[in-house]
Design a protein around this motif. Structure first.
Motif, PDB file in Angstrom:
ATOM      1  N   ASP A 250       0.578  -0.791   0.170  1.00 41.20           N
ATOM      2  CA  ASP A 250      -0.210   0.429   0.230  1.00 41.20           C
ATOM      3  C   ASP A 250       1.095   1.735   0.100  1.00 41.20           C
ATOM      4  O   ASP A 250       0.761   2.336  -0.829  1.00 41.20           O
ATOM      5  N   ARG A 253       2.236   1.487  -3.470  1.00 37.23           N
ATOM      6  CA  ARG A 253       1.717   2.482  -4.195  1.00 37.23           C
ATOM      7  C   ARG A 253       1.394   3.597  -3.934  1.00 37.23           C
ATOM      8  O   ARG A 253       1.193   4.726  -5.173  1.00 37.23           O
ATOM      9  N   LEU A 257       1.587   6.385  -7.080  1.00 38.18           N
ATOM     10  CA  LEU A 257       0.679   7.358  -7.630  1.00 38.18           C
ATOM     11  C   LEU A 257       1.064   9.089  -6.975  1.00 38.18           C
ATOM     12  O   LEU A 257       1.265  10.266  -7.847  1.00 38.18           O
ATOM     13  N   TYR A 430      -3.294  -2.880  -8.974  1.00 37.99           N
ATOM     14  CA  TYR A 430      -2.158  -3.501  -7.207  1.00 37.99           C
ATOM     15  C   TYR A 430      -3.171  -2.545  -6.139  1.00 37.99           C
ATOM     16  O   TYR A 430      -3.812  -2.088  -5.772  1.00 37.99           O
ATOM     17  N   THR A 431      -3.726  -3.706  -6.015  1.00 32.29           N
ATOM     18  CA  THR A 431      -4.507  -3.785  -4.348  1.00 32.29           C
ATOM     19  C   THR A 431      -4.451  -4.986  -3.269  1.00 32.29           C
ATOM     20  O   THR A 431      -3.910  -5.755  -4.122  1.00 32.29           O
ATOM     21  N   ASN A 461       3.310   0.280 -13.558  1.00 31.29           N
ATOM     22  CA  ASN A 461       2.301   1.266 -13.312  1.00 31.29           C
ATOM     23  C   ASN A 461       1.728   1.573 -11.761  1.00 31.29           C
ATOM     24  O   ASN A 461       1.716   0.630 -10.554  1.00 31.29           O
ATOM     25  N   PRO A 462       1.493   2.956 -11.376  1.00 33.15           N
ATOM     26  CA  PRO A 462       1.473   2.981 -10.539  1.00 33.15           C
ATOM     27  C   PRO A 462      -0.333   2.401 -10.067  1.00 33.15           C
ATOM     28  O   PRO A 462      -0.535   2.065  -9.013  1.00 33.15           O
ATOM     29  N   ARG A 463      -0.894   1.490 -10.627  1.00 33.54           N
ATOM     30  CA  ARG A 463      -2.502   0.867 -10.575  1.00 33.54           C
ATOM     31  C   ARG A 463      -1.986  -0.389 -10.955  1.00 33.54           C
ATOM     32  O   ARG A 463      -3.112  -0.851 -10.512  1.00 33.54           O
ATOM     33  N   ALA A 464      -0.767  -1.199 -11.697  1.00 32.45           N
ATOM     34  CA  ALA A 464      -1.137  -1.859 -11.966  1.00 32.45           C
ATOM     35  C   ALA A 464       0.564  -2.850 -11.791  1.00 32.45           C
ATOM     36  O   ALA A 464       0.752  -1.788 -11.721  1.00 32.45           O
TER      37      ALA A 464
ATOM     38  N   GLU B 110      -8.688   4.218  -4.843  1.00 32.61           N
ATOM     39  CA  GLU B 110      -7.723   3.415  -4.575  1.00 32.61           C
ATOM     40  C   GLU B 110      -6.587   3.761  -5.557  1.00 32.61           C
ATOM     41  O   GLU B 110      -5.257   3.771  -5.305  1.00 32.61           O
ATOM     42  N   LEU B 111      -6.734   3.707  -6.591  1.00 33.06           N
ATOM     43  CA  LEU B 111      -6.398   2.818  -8.334  1.00 33.06           C
ATOM     44  C   LEU B 111      -6.609   4.519  -9.028  1.00 33.06           C
ATOM     45  O   LEU B 111      -5.839   4.535 -10.260  1.00 33.06           O
ATOM     46  N   TYR B 163      -1.514  15.527 -15.973  1.00 31.35           N
ATOM     47  CA  TYR B 163      -2.470  14.060 -16.014  1.00 31.35           C
ATOM     48  C   TYR B 163      -2.967  15.027 -17.404  1.00 31.35           C
ATOM     49  O   TYR B 163      -4.238  14.510 -18.277  1.00 31.35           O
ATOM     50  N   VAL B 197      -6.544  -0.803 -15.837  1.00 28.97           N
ATOM     51  CA  VAL B 197      -5.816  -0.262 -14.898  1.00 28.97           C
ATOM     52  C   VAL B 197      -4.049  -0.271 -15.830  1.00 28.97           C
ATOM     53  O   VAL B 197      -2.893  -0.501 -15.575  1.00 28.97           O
ATOM     54  N   HIS B 198      -4.055  -1.240 -16.731  1.00 27.68           N
ATOM     55  CA  HIS B 198      -2.911  -1.845 -18.220  1.00 27.68           C
ATOM     56  C   HIS B 198      -3.053  -1.052 -19.573  1.00 27.68           C
ATOM     57  O   HIS B 198      -4.110  -2.013 -19.877  1.00 27.68           O
ATOM     58  N   PRO B 227      -4.469  12.406  -8.402  1.00 28.33           N
ATOM     59  CA  PRO B 227      -4.039  12.462  -6.607  1.00 28.33           C
ATOM     60  C   PRO B 227      -3.785  13.181  -5.854  1.00 28.33           C
ATOM     61  O   PRO B 227      -3.665  14.171  -6.238  1.00 28.33           O
TER      62      PRO B 227
END
Lengths: 548, 548
Positions: A250, A253, A257, A430-431, A461-464, B110-111, B163, B197-198, B227
């Motif tokens: 966590d 991640r 992010l 990514y959880t 990446n920050p999500r996967a 979270e993601l 972004y 996410v990917h 975020p």
């Protein structure tokens, strides 16, 4: 189909000789054998191997192959161990290796990019940048230093530094299409000044079509490079107690992010560390099964290896690096040991390691103070290097873990040396809710089939996150090879049930790759048929064969 | 072809009624007129406008259009002023607007992503995130707040924050193909947990095919969100002396390559600033030519506008923001004024501005102390907002500069209000050797045709800059409209000679878009023919019409 039963038509060989010269067309059994080897349990035999020197030659070869309806399998350098190296789905194809096309055509320091051919290796590109004193770093992999920069990027391999999304950092390709035509994606054959600086080009973004595919042959590409920062630290984090893995994931991640962690963090389990440090034959493991829990614990203790550890890099001005160090400490220190290494620290560490190997007393003091083994400390300079793009063959040694022969010190080549290794690389959101149960289930699968559980979590990446698993098996043992295949199939099925997918897939997975998405396969095949109606280029690569 | 000469076949209208309901199929002259308006000198008339509510309806409409061989032009919200809004290359097509598909289907905190439909606007998405108290920001544009998040991204529009590469931050699309089939790019219809996410998926990366194209209709997409950082500052930099533009551009490139500047910096010239602040009619410009040098200098002085200025944002922990402030100051302070604004500062500034408008004495003190006009200060809160993704219609006002009617305070709609505006947006390598001579030549072109030189340099990435030029003309003046077209053509030709390309192209440029790269057009057309053999979807968009 067995070895060398298919030959290329004589007429075709003659045409290839005329275009490429005799010395760049190989059809002798020894040469064909060399390019029919891989670490995966798969065997196909090629009917010829060729080495073109230019896009024009590639274009002519494509036309020859089409005329003779012989499948043409293109590889940049063909060192893709664990996924397929230079194997084809079926025997009888013509393998084309682009290693002679190894020119570095341009380095633009101001705009931080290079233009290279597919034969350029990590070692070559990095050496060139150093030699010519460019203030630029090229990302590398922790695999072979002789890998192709473009080849890995087209297979969407993942590196180390903030430029570790290799495909994402390609910009402006030269591609030979299946009809032999040459195009410049994102640019123009007639010339374009933005070819290597504007990724998307104008109109549909087409470069994606040439990654993980068989729709064209990339014969050069721009690649974005990282400006050498004012300051750089590598770091290692070792988890103290396994129960905190969730908190650490966590934390990473969140750091990713926030942009504090920008490298492609590799969180490796104990077995990954051990497979780099040692080999079964040297540990006198008497049985053929996987290491037992107590054997693994013993080895962990012997080498001072943590259950989970990872390495990363921080870059910037001196102040920025200091600040990132503080932010990492704040987030991670309560869960384990976090060690930073600067360039200056590296010099000291290298000297200390070198002395310690020579002086047993010093060795024991250093190991005691560091709480780990000298062998583990040995890895620090390698890690420090790859996080600034300097490649090393150090980490590839893991492939020899179950090999019955001692691994070579240099010229590491797992395919030649009959190592058994299959990569399986699913991506997960990514959880921890996704990752932790999946790790447990995968470990169970490995154990059920009698294999050591090898897993490295790569921050895509920050999500996967990629859960890269290596099935390391004894290729000389037919039963074990069969079990490795079964485990791989089981992992594929389990992945499908859990609705994950691979970020990159080896040859044995191609037939099933779009099992869950026949509609995507159908779209890919429509495009394949339109561009390559005779299905000449690598038919079946990533499951795409133009059939509907 | 003139107004309303083409009607849809009655049978087709009946089928559309059956699928969409009568109220979502428009064929009345007033409605057709409304969707046949744009700010560019181009006129085509659509034969119908429809508003589907789901991917299934879109799929059925595609099949109906194919059966009747009527071109179908899809738009997300159709507010693409200056490029083409809802115009087609030719009259007689069916315009499909996806504004009813405006559901926010998922927000994953979270993601840090959302899944939205193409009708979702910047205003809507940002309001939703605020309302539901998600710690996430969605990037926006400095154009209309009613623009479609997905539509802009598919046209590869550029935003403001880190972004701001809108297409680059899409991940996982639902697409209706020209044959009506629905696919999930990077995922699977049967379900995929890594869909959003990917980015690259497995096999060829296909999402690029659906941007700046006519190969499919995107009916939903994942979009990565930022975020909310612990701290945030916006900043404005005003160049003191024009001779230092070169040094400032170099400094910003270095800062961008180092990752200190992560926003899509907009460096605007004086005329851009003025066109936002005022209108010609209010300045009593008596002639019809462009503003003379002395008029421009007078207005600069009157409003306290710098020759070049730009705004950006810095994000992170408090310490990180402080450090970035120092790095920016170090690099830029010698060339002009650099002002940072925090959220707290914003509250104060807003109050001060509001008081100053009410009290002439205070106004004059504030203007004197700030060295600029209250009108310029008015823009600060808007800038501070868009750099955290909160959209505003404030900056769109420039389109009214040459309009003979006073622009509205609210409900800004340049197309409805007959404003004349054409965007021309070439990309250049980010070097002063390329940019500065090009600015000079372009200014000369604008002057030759009698137009004010409107240019904003947008930091597309650290290696490429968009020189976004606006041709602002009087649409009520036929001669001026003709001259605007001529200037646009001249700019296109000049760009081709100089080997640049557009990052995004309006309708009048499509026919010439692949002039320099017929081989890319040919590849695009091969794919178009394979997917859309009847050339139904937006034939000719980005020059692609399936012809070889």
């Amino acid at each position: 189909m067995s070895e060398h039963t298919v030959n290329l038509p004589d007429e075709m060989v003659g045409e290839l000789h005329a275009v490429l010269g005799h010395e760049h067309v190989c059809t002798s059994p020894a040469e064909l054998d060399r390019y029919s080897r891989c670490t995966i349990p798969w065997q196909s035999y090629c009917a010829g191997v060729i080495f073109p020197a230019s896009a024009d030659e590639v274009s002519q070869v494509v036309k020859i192959a089409t005329r003779h309806k012989i499948p043409l399998w293109m590889f940049s350098s063909g060192r893709n161990w664990g996924y397929g190296t230079t194997l084809a789905t079926e025997s009888g194809g013509l393998v084309m290796i682009l290693q002679r096309m190894n020119r570095i055509l341009e380095v633009n320091e101001e705009l931080a990019y290079a233009v290279i051919e597919p034969g350029v290796t990590y070692e070559q590109l990095n050496a060139h940048l150093k030699q010519e004193k460019y203030g630029l770093w090229a990302d590398c992999i922790d695999g072979t230093s002789q890998g192709s920069v473009i080849g890995n990027a087209l297979d969407r391999g993942v590196g180390e530094t903030p430029y570790g999304d290799h495909f994402g950092n390609l910009c402006g390709m030269e591609v030979v299409l299946p009809d032999g035509e040459i195009i410049h994606t994102g640019g123009a054959l007639s010339g374009s000044k933005t070819w290597h600086v504007h990724k998307w080009g104008v109109g549909p973004y087409l470069e994606g079509l040439f990654s993980q595919s068989n729709l064209g042959i990339v014969t050069r590409s721009g690649i974005w490079l990282m400006p050498r920062p004012e300051a750089y630290n590598s770091y290692v984090f070792e988890l103290r107690e396994e129960k905190h893995l969730s908190q650490v994931l966590d934390a990473f991640r969140r750091l990713a992010l926030q942009g504090v962690v920008t490298t492609k963090l590799h969180m490796i389990n104990d077995f990954v560390s051990l497979s780099i440090l040692t080999q079964r034959i040297h540990e006198d493991v008497s049985h053929d099964e996987r290491l037992s829990a107590s054997e693994l614990a013993g080895l962990r203790k012997k080498y001072g290896v943590s259950a989970w550890s990872c390495g990363g890099g921080i870059y910037g001005t001196r102040e920025q690096v200091r600040l990132q160090r503080r932010l990492l400490r704040k987030a991670l220190s309560s869960y384990g040991r976090l060690i930073f290494l600067s360039d200056r620290g590296l010099v000291f560490i290298k000297r200390l390691i070198s002395w310690s190997w020579k002086h047993a007393a010093l060795k024991s003091v250093v190991e005691k103070l560091s709480g780990t083994s000298l062998l583990v400390l040995d890895s620090a300079p390698h890690l420090h290097n790859i996080l600034q793009g300097i490649p090393t063959d150090y980490f590839v040694k893991h492939a020899y873990f179950r090999n019955r022969r001692s691994r070579p010190d240099q010229d590491i080549d797992p395919a030649r040396d009959r190592c058994g290794l299959i990569w399986f690389a699913p991506i997960l959101p990514y959880t921890t809710q996704e990752i932790l149960p999946y790790l447990d289930a995968s470990r169970q699968n490995f154990e059920n089939y009698g294999f050591d559980f090898y897993v490295a979590m790569l921050l895509l990446n920050p999500r996967a996150v990629i859960c890269l698993m290596g099935i390391i098996y004894d290729k000389d043992d037919v039963d074990e090879a069969a079990k490795a295949e079964q485990l791989y199939d089981e992992l594929l099925s389990d992945m499908r049930v859990k609705q994950y997918q691979q970020y990159r897939a080896g040859l044995p997975a191609w037939e099933r790759i779009f099992e869950a998405a026949p509609e995507i396969l159908s779209l890919n095949n429509k495009i394949k048929s339109a561009l390559d109606p005779d299905n000449i280029l690598a038919p079946g690569r990533y499951g795409i064969d133009g059939q509907s």
